[in-house]
Design a protein around this motif. Structure first.
Motif, PDB file in Angstrom:
ATOM      1  N   ALA A 269       0.784  -1.125  -0.102  1.00  0.00           N
ATOM      2  CA  ALA A 269      -0.211  -0.139   0.154  1.00  0.00           C
ATOM      3  C   ALA A 269       1.004   1.218  -0.128  1.00  0.00           C
ATOM      4  CB  ALA A 269      -0.896   0.238   1.028  1.00  0.00           C
ATOM      5  N   VAL A 270       2.113   1.184   0.233  1.00  0.00           N
ATOM      6  CA  VAL A 270       3.086   2.348   0.273  1.00  0.00           C
ATOM      7  C   VAL A 270       4.038   2.432  -0.721  1.00  0.00           C
ATOM      8  CG1 VAL A 270       2.755   2.910   2.672  1.00  0.00           C
ATOM      9  CG2 VAL A 270       4.478   1.226   2.217  1.00  0.00           C
ATOM     10  N   SER A 271       3.461   1.628  -1.713  1.00  0.00           N
ATOM     11  CA  SER A 271       4.648   1.548  -2.915  1.00  0.00           C
ATOM     12  C   SER A 271       4.590   2.684  -3.703  1.00  0.00           C
ATOM     13  CB  SER A 271       4.149   0.192  -3.726  1.00  0.00           C
ATOM     14  OG  SER A 271       4.948   0.358  -4.958  1.00  0.00           O
ATOM     15  N   PRO A 272       5.554   3.218  -4.175  1.00  0.00           N
ATOM     16  CA  PRO A 272       5.586   4.276  -5.337  1.00  0.00           C
ATOM     17  C   PRO A 272       4.967   3.737  -6.594  1.00  0.00           C
ATOM     18  CG  PRO A 272       7.851   3.511  -5.024  1.00  0.00           C
ATOM     19  CD  PRO A 272       7.091   2.619  -4.149  1.00  0.00           C
ATOM     20  N   GLU A 273       4.615   2.424  -6.756  1.00  0.00           N
ATOM     21  CA  GLU A 273       3.863   1.927  -7.875  1.00  0.00           C
ATOM     22  C   GLU A 273       2.590   1.329  -7.567  1.00  0.00           C
ATOM     23  OE1 GLU A 273       2.891   1.245 -11.157  1.00  0.00           O
ATOM     24  OE2 GLU A 273       4.988   1.080 -11.472  1.00  0.00           O
ATOM     25  N   ALA A 274       1.977   1.160  -8.477  1.00  0.00           N
ATOM     26  CA  ALA A 274       0.459   0.597  -8.217  1.00  0.00           C
ATOM     27  C   ALA A 274       0.694  -0.763  -7.323  1.00  0.00           C
ATOM     28  CB  ALA A 274      -0.130   0.331  -9.481  1.00  0.00           C
ATOM     29  N   PRO A 275      -0.168  -1.057  -6.306  1.00  0.00           N
ATOM     30  CA  PRO A 275       0.177  -2.269  -5.633  1.00  0.00           C
ATOM     31  C   PRO A 275       0.515  -3.670  -6.530  1.00  0.00           C
ATOM     32  CG  PRO A 275      -1.588  -0.778  -4.497  1.00  0.00           C
ATOM     33  CD  PRO A 275      -1.211  -0.169  -5.842  1.00  0.00           C
ATOM     34  N   GLU A 276      -0.604  -3.589  -7.333  1.00  0.00           N
ATOM     35  CA  GLU A 276      -0.513  -5.008  -8.000  1.00  0.00           C
ATOM     36  C   GLU A 276       0.734  -5.069  -9.068  1.00  0.00           C
ATOM     37  OE1 GLU A 276      -2.862  -2.653  -8.179  1.00  0.00           O
ATOM     38  OE2 GLU A 276      -2.989  -2.098 -10.325  1.00  0.00           O
ATOM     39  N   ARG A 277       1.291  -4.163  -9.379  1.00  0.00           N
ATOM     40  CA  ARG A 277       2.604  -4.187 -10.074  1.00  0.00           C
ATOM     41  C   ARG A 277       3.760  -3.839  -9.322  1.00  0.00           C
ATOM     42  NH1 ARG A 277      -0.534  -1.138 -13.270  1.00  0.00           N
ATOM     43  NH2 ARG A 277       0.497   1.032 -13.004  1.00  0.00           N
ATOM     44  N   SER A 278       3.745  -3.683  -7.899  1.00  0.00           N
ATOM     45  CA  SER A 278       4.836  -3.695  -7.056  1.00  0.00           C
ATOM     46  C   SER A 278       5.766  -4.984  -6.646  1.00  0.00           C
ATOM     47  CB  SER A 278       4.363  -2.965  -5.624  1.00  0.00           C
ATOM     48  OG  SER A 278       3.927  -1.680  -6.122  1.00  0.00           O
ATOM     49  N   THR A 279       6.861  -4.883  -6.743  1.00  0.00           N
ATOM     50  CA  THR A 279       7.729  -5.872  -6.039  1.00  0.00           C
ATOM     51  C   THR A 279       8.199  -5.484  -4.693  1.00  0.00           C
ATOM     52  OG1 THR A 279       8.626  -6.519  -8.253  1.00  0.00           O
ATOM     53  CG2 THR A 279       9.862  -7.148  -6.511  1.00  0.00           C
ATOM     54  N   VAL A 280       7.883  -6.444  -3.880  1.00  0.00           N
ATOM     55  CA  VAL A 280       8.402  -6.247  -2.317  1.00  0.00           C
ATOM     56  C   VAL A 280       9.524  -7.146  -2.312  1.00  0.00           C
ATOM     57  CG1 VAL A 280       7.513  -6.418  -0.089  1.00  0.00           C
ATOM     58  CG2 VAL A 280       6.091  -5.466  -1.713  1.00  0.00           C
ATOM     59  N   VAL A 281      10.593  -6.652  -1.451  1.00  0.00           N
ATOM     60  CA  VAL A 281      11.266  -7.733  -0.975  1.00  0.00           C
ATOM     61  C   VAL A 281      11.888  -7.446   0.572  1.00  0.00           C
ATOM     62  CG1 VAL A 281      12.539  -7.844  -2.921  1.00  0.00           C
ATOM     63  CG2 VAL A 281      13.593  -6.211  -1.450  1.00  0.00           C
ATOM     64  N   VAL A 282      12.448  -8.545   1.125  1.00  0.00           N
ATOM     65  CA  VAL A 282      13.079  -8.223   2.734  1.00  0.00           C
ATOM     66  C   VAL A 282      14.454  -8.191   2.179  1.00  0.00           C
ATOM     67  CG1 VAL A 282      13.197  -9.301   4.976  1.00  0.00           C
ATOM     68  CG2 VAL A 282      10.918  -9.759   3.465  1.00  0.00           C
ATOM     69  N   LEU A 283      14.822  -7.134   2.934  1.00  0.00           N
ATOM     70  CA  LEU A 283      16.556  -7.127   2.979  1.00  0.00           C
ATOM     71  C   LEU A 283      17.316  -7.525   4.033  1.00  0.00           C
ATOM     72  CD1 LEU A 283      19.077  -5.716   1.481  1.00  0.00           C
ATOM     73  CD2 LEU A 283      18.502  -3.682   2.349  1.00  0.00           C
ATOM     74  N   THR A 284      17.974  -8.545   4.392  1.00  0.00           N
ATOM     75  CA  THR A 284      18.681  -9.318   5.301  1.00  0.00           C
ATOM     76  C   THR A 284      20.125  -8.788   5.319  1.00  0.00           C
ATOM     77  OG1 THR A 284      19.039 -11.038   6.750  1.00  0.00           O
ATOM     78  CG2 THR A 284      18.903 -11.303   4.267  1.00  0.00           C
ATOM     79  N   PRO A 285      20.731  -8.834   6.441  1.00  0.00           N
ATOM     80  CA  PRO A 285      22.374  -8.583   6.304  1.00  0.00           C
ATOM     81  C   PRO A 285      22.958  -9.975   6.139  1.00  0.00           C
ATOM     82  CG  PRO A 285      21.560  -7.672   8.529  1.00  0.00           C
ATOM     83  CD  PRO A 285      20.294  -8.401   7.655  1.00  0.00           C
ATOM     84  N   GLY A 286      22.007 -11.188   6.358  1.00  0.00           N
ATOM     85  CA  GLY A 286      22.584 -12.552   5.757  1.00  0.00           C
ATOM     86  C   GLY A 286      22.385 -13.440   6.886  1.00  0.00           C
ATOM     87  N   PRO A 287      22.799 -14.754   7.000  1.00  0.00           N
ATOM     88  CA  PRO A 287      22.464 -15.748   7.708  1.00  0.00           C
ATOM     89  C   PRO A 287      23.294 -15.791   9.053  1.00  0.00           C
ATOM     90  CG  PRO A 287      23.217 -16.769   5.587  1.00  0.00           C
ATOM     91  CD  PRO A 287      23.297 -15.179   5.648  1.00  0.00           C
ATOM     92  N   TYR A 288      24.253 -14.752   9.228  1.00  0.00           N
ATOM     93  CA  TYR A 288      24.864 -14.549  10.667  1.00  0.00           C
ATOM     94  C   TYR A 288      24.454 -13.771  11.562  1.00  0.00           C
ATOM     95  CZ  TYR A 288      27.817 -18.141   8.424  1.00  0.00           C
ATOM     96  OH  TYR A 288      28.055 -19.310   7.704  1.00  0.00           O
ATOM     97  N   ASN A 289      23.253 -13.026  10.922  1.00  0.00           N
ATOM     98  CA  ASN A 289      22.629 -11.908  11.799  1.00  0.00           C
ATOM     99  C   ASN A 289      21.568 -12.624  12.623  1.00  0.00           C
ATOM    100  OD1 ASN A 289      19.956 -10.176  12.162  1.00  0.00           O
ATOM    101  ND2 ASN A 289      21.651  -8.991  11.882  1.00  0.00           N
ATOM    102  N   SER A 290      21.557 -12.261  14.047  1.00  0.00           N
ATOM    103  CA  SER A 290      20.983 -12.887  14.874  1.00  0.00           C
ATOM    104  C   SER A 290      19.343 -12.956  14.601  1.00  0.00           C
ATOM    105  CB  SER A 290      21.215 -12.124  16.186  1.00  0.00           C
ATOM    106  OG  SER A 290      20.523 -10.962  16.375  1.00  0.00           O
ATOM    107  N   ALA A 291      18.916 -12.118  14.019  1.00  0.00           N
ATOM    108  CA  ALA A 291      17.581 -12.306  13.575  1.00  0.00           C
ATOM    109  C   ALA A 291      17.290 -12.926  12.211  1.00  0.00           C
ATOM    110  CB  ALA A 291      16.661 -10.942  13.645  1.00  0.00           C
ATOM    111  N   TYR A 292      18.218 -13.479  11.690  1.00  0.00           N
ATOM    112  CA  TYR A 292      18.146 -14.293  10.597  1.00  0.00           C
ATOM    113  C   TYR A 292      16.860 -15.033  10.265  1.00  0.00           C
ATOM    114  CZ  TYR A 292      19.025 -16.670   6.105  1.00  0.00           C
ATOM    115  OH  TYR A 292      18.886 -17.073   4.848  1.00  0.00           O
ATOM    116  N   PHE A 293      16.627 -15.902  11.128  1.00  0.00           N
ATOM    117  CA  PHE A 293      15.494 -16.787  11.041  1.00  0.00           C
ATOM    118  C   PHE A 293      14.251 -15.932  10.959  1.00  0.00           C
ATOM    119  CE2 PHE A 293      11.546 -18.086  13.284  1.00  0.00           C
ATOM    120  CZ  PHE A 293      11.212 -19.112  12.607  1.00  0.00           C
TER     121      PHE A 293
END
Lengths: 490, 322
Positions: A220-244
């Motif tokens: 809903a907060v995408s600069p593009e229309a919601p149905e055409r938006s690509t959402v990703v989750v950005l992680t620092p990687g598997p060694y981050n304590s919250a990786y799970f």
């Protein structure tokens, strides 16, 4: 009438004097709302319960519901200690919390808009100017940058405690990258699997729609229309304590989990590298601190970031959730001003209490703090996770002297609060093989989209597993419990 | 699909397949050693050769230990200094899966994670001592369960295609090496001992899970040439080189990044080489053909890593574990 007939698991349970117990009014007397649930839970004997508790722990380990331990080169993982006895919240209490949390998050959002916009509040609260503009948490390059969709605090976790009278108080706001919501859902899965009968009778509100609500909020907060938006989750990687948790959220939302190196910026637009070439990204739910987002904008030495990301953000081509720069609103000194913010921006009285806070930058407060160190909890404003604290009542003379000098040297770095006697909840003590009172807090999660805030009915109840301890952080011997919010009358 | 994720998928498939193959070869060899009337060295040396670990093993235990079945099994099961040990391979498999937990289905992840926890448990150590066959069976069953769960719990989409591509290329390499080593070793045996020879060819089939499928095609007529031809060319046997490489080729065509064709061309050429006619020339040998195929498969993997993952040195296990 309310005394439990069967002694069983909870028969000998007694809360410590002078504390509020979440589930029991007095020894042997459950709070009326929880009578049925506790009757069922208490009907088991200790041996049965120990078996269920072991099953629950095994399930969490097998599912890999773990956090990484930083100090270990091979990336050792541990399960967050889990106690199967739930923390239950009545429908009435929850309705109050829900309204209070919505109000608070709305005011904090308006405060951030103001800080990165006209800065009206400084005229009324001149002291705030220093605490906000004088810290590294304030990002001047974002002045007058309006985030796509107008939202800054997409996901928040507000830490609550309950005092001796049972009054909920806000202890801390987490408006940057609050973690722990995956444990809320995993703990629930385990509770339902291991003790379905008790759970069914307890009439508990669901929590498993959180990922769908989060995905909806982000689109809903995408600069593009919601149905055409690509959402990703950005992680620092598997060694981050919250990786799970990062993998959990990506998996349950059905979006890609990306590392910084998977993203690049071209012409102020963000792309992900795929096997079929670059693909545009519109919304990044980032679980990386501001400092490490973009080496061009923040730390040139950071290997983690995405070069040019802040340019793309300032150009309005990508949504970052949460917005960079939110740190100015959940700082420990700024916390003291939140009730005034609620009055200033909403013209309402605060619904939720918070903990009285002495700001050492004020001469009067500082003098009071220095005279009463043995009664106060002193916190450094820039430390998190229970570090950099003085627990006055449990401190030694040397520790108090050390903090006295530190406060005098840098008064602006410190705030102090009276120690609140945290509420307790019946908790399984594996060493003794019995149930004992342990202190708990509560972190509810609030999602905010363009339509305003929504509170997940539940939250992470963290518990200080060590006898006598007040520290609930998982890095220091804390564990968690499933939080059961009861359904209202239908 | 993100190139990094594709690479983890590929290596996840390879490590799981490799571990299953290791457990199977050890299990079958252990059974063979009981009554085949072969010297211990004739049993266990080929196992080390299959996994390319003869020199590594000799450096740690001395070449004379090649006839010590217990040491060979310990080396290939527990020794984390040995890149071929199952304990290490499972760690790699799990690390690859953990890096893409949002991609691997929960069911598959749980099997991989539980198996990893199991092999590092006292329970597994005890089972290894008490009931070796059961130990290998536990590993194999769970690995096979996971390979089956991939197909039945995940979208049939690019991530699964990369996992399967990894499985197929790994399996082609395993079958080729098992066949090559045993074919060579059996040819060294004194001729004319029909019973022993038959037992050995059957063992080779079992080491490739091919005993029953072979019998269904040949109704009990076991010859070295027939077994070799079956493992090389049988189009309907899921571990024959033909089957593995043909199916890898199909995935390559599906996954091929736009504007690349190197891997695809290598794969086509490989399939051309792998025809029954390749053995009809008087100078042609099974060993010669297998050498060609193994080399070409290696080239293909290098090419594929470069084109699909943007990496040129991805064959080493260290880099795969990132």
């Amino acid at each position: 009438m309310r005394r439990m007939a069967v002694p069983g698991l909870l028969g000998e349970y007694a809360a410590a004097p002078g504390t509020f117990d979440e589930l029991f009014e007095a020894a042997g007397t459950p709070r009326p709302h929880f009578l049925r649930t506790l009757g069922l839970l208490g009907a088991q004997d200790r041996e049965d319960f120990a078996r269920l508790q072991a099953l629950a722990e095994r399930a969490l380990l097998n599912q890999g519901v773990t956090f990484s331990v930083y100090s270990d080169a091979r990336g050792t993982e541990k399960i967050m200690p889990f106690c199967l006895i739930p923390r239950v919240i009545s429908a009435t209490d929850w309705a109050h919390l829900e309204r209070g949390l919505e109000q608070r998050v709305r005011a904090l959002g308006l405060f951030l808009d103001d800080v990165y916009g006209p800065q009206r509040i400084f005229a009324e609260q001149p002291e705030l100017r220093h605490f906000v503009l004088g810290t590294k948490l304030y990002l001047p390059q974002l002045k007058n940058v309006r985030p796509p969709g107008g939202v800054r605090i997409h996901v928040s976790g507000i830490d609550l405690i309950r005092d001796e009278q049972g009054t909920f108080r806000v202890l801390e706001d987490n408006l940057r990258t609050p973690s722990g919501v995956s444990y809320v859902m995993e703990n629930r899965i385990v509770s339902k699997r291991v003790m379905p009968e008790v759970f069914e009778q307890a009439r508990v509100r669901q929590v498993d729609h959180y990922p769908a609500r989060l995905a909806e909020t982000l689109r809903a907060v995408s600069p593009e229309a919601p149905e055409r938006s690509t959402v990703v989750v950005l992680t620092p990687g598997p060694y981050n304590s919250a990786y799970f948790e990062h993998t959990f959220l990506a998996r349950t939302m059905g979006v890609e989990l990306v590392h910084p190196a998977d993203l690049f910026v071209d012409d102020a637009r963000v792309y992900v590298r795929t096997t079929r070439g670059p693909r545009r990204v519109h919304v990044i739910y980032r679980r990386i601190d501001d400092d490490f987002l973009d080496p061009d904008a923040f730390r040139p030495d950071s290997l983690l970031g995405v070069r040019g990301l802040m340019r793309a953000y300032a150009a309005g081509n990508v949504t970052l959730a949460n917005a960079p720069g939110n740190g100015v609103a959940d700082d420990k000194a700024v916390y003291a001003f939140v009730p005034d913010m609620i009055r200033f921006y909403l013209s309402e009285e605060p619904i939720l209490e918070q903990v009285p806070t002495y700001v050492c930058a004020r001469a009067a407060d500082r003098d009071y703090v220095l005279d009463h160190l043995e009664h106060l909890v002193v916190k450094a404003v820039d430390e998190a996770g229970g570090y950099g604290m003085l627990m006055g009542p449990q401190s030694t003379r040397e520790q108090r002297e050390e903090f006295r000098l530190r406060i005098l040297a840098e008064p602006r770095k410190y705030v102090a609060q009276p120690r609140i006697e945290l509420s307790s909840c019946p908790t399984w003590d594996p060493a003794k093989g019995q149930v004992a009172p342990r202190r708990v807090d509560l972190r509810p999660y609030i999602l905010t989209g363009p339509q305003g805030p929504w509170v997940l009915p539940g939250g992470l109840s963290r518990v200080a597993l060590r006898e006598g301890s007040y520290v609930v952080n998982s890095s220091q011997g804390g564990g968690s419990k499933d939080t059961w919010v009861q359904r209202g009358p239908t | 699909m993100i190139a990094r994720v594709a690479q983890h998928c590929f290596w996840l498939g390879r490590y799981l397949e490799r571990t299953e193959s290791t457990a199977r070869v050890l299990q079958v060899t252990g059974t063979l050693a009981l009554d085949a009337g072969l010297s211990a060295e004739q049993c266990w040396m080929p196992v080390l050769a299959v996994f390319g670990e003869r020199s590594n093993f000799a450096a740690r235990h001395g070449a004379e230990a090649e006839c010590d079945g217990e040491r060979v099994q310990h080396f290939l099961t527990w020794d984390e200094q040995s890149p071929s040990s199952m304990a290490l391979q499972l760690w790699h498999a799990r690390e690859n899966a953990r890096a893409i937990r949002e991609v691997v289905s929960l069911e598959c992840w749980e099997v991989i994670n539980e198996l990893y926890l199991w092999i590092h448990s006292d329970e597994a150590r005890a089972e290894y001592v008490r009931h070796r066959y059961g130990f290998y069976r536990h590993l194999r069953r769970n690995l096979q369960l996971c390979l089956g769960l991939f197909r039945n719990t995940m979208l049939h989409d690019a991530p699964l295609d990369f996992i399967t591509l990894g499985i197929m290329l790994e399996r082609a390499g395993q079958t080729a090496r098992v066949l090559d080593v045993h074919h060579h070793a059996f040819r060294q045996l004194p001729a004319g001992h029909q019973v022993v020879e038959t037992t050995l060819w059957l063992t080779l089939l079992r080491a490739c899970s091919g005993f029953e499928p072979f019998m269904k095609r040949h109704q009990g007529r076991v010859t070295g040439d027939a077994v070799a031809a079956f493992l090389l060319f049988e189009p309907d046997f899921p571990r024959s080189l033909h089957y593995c490489l043909k199916s890898a080729h199909r995935y390559l065509l599906r996954l091929r990044p736009p504007g690349t064709q190197g891997a695809e061309a290598l794969s086509s050429r490989l399939l051309e080489q792998l025809r029954p006619e390749a053995l009809s020339h008087p100078d042609a040998t099974v060993h010669g053909l297998l050498t060609q195929v193994i080399d070409a498969t290696t080239d293909l993997c290098v090419r594929l890593s470069a084109e699909f993952f943007g990496q040129v040195d991805m064959l080493g296990s260290q880099s795969a574990a990132q």
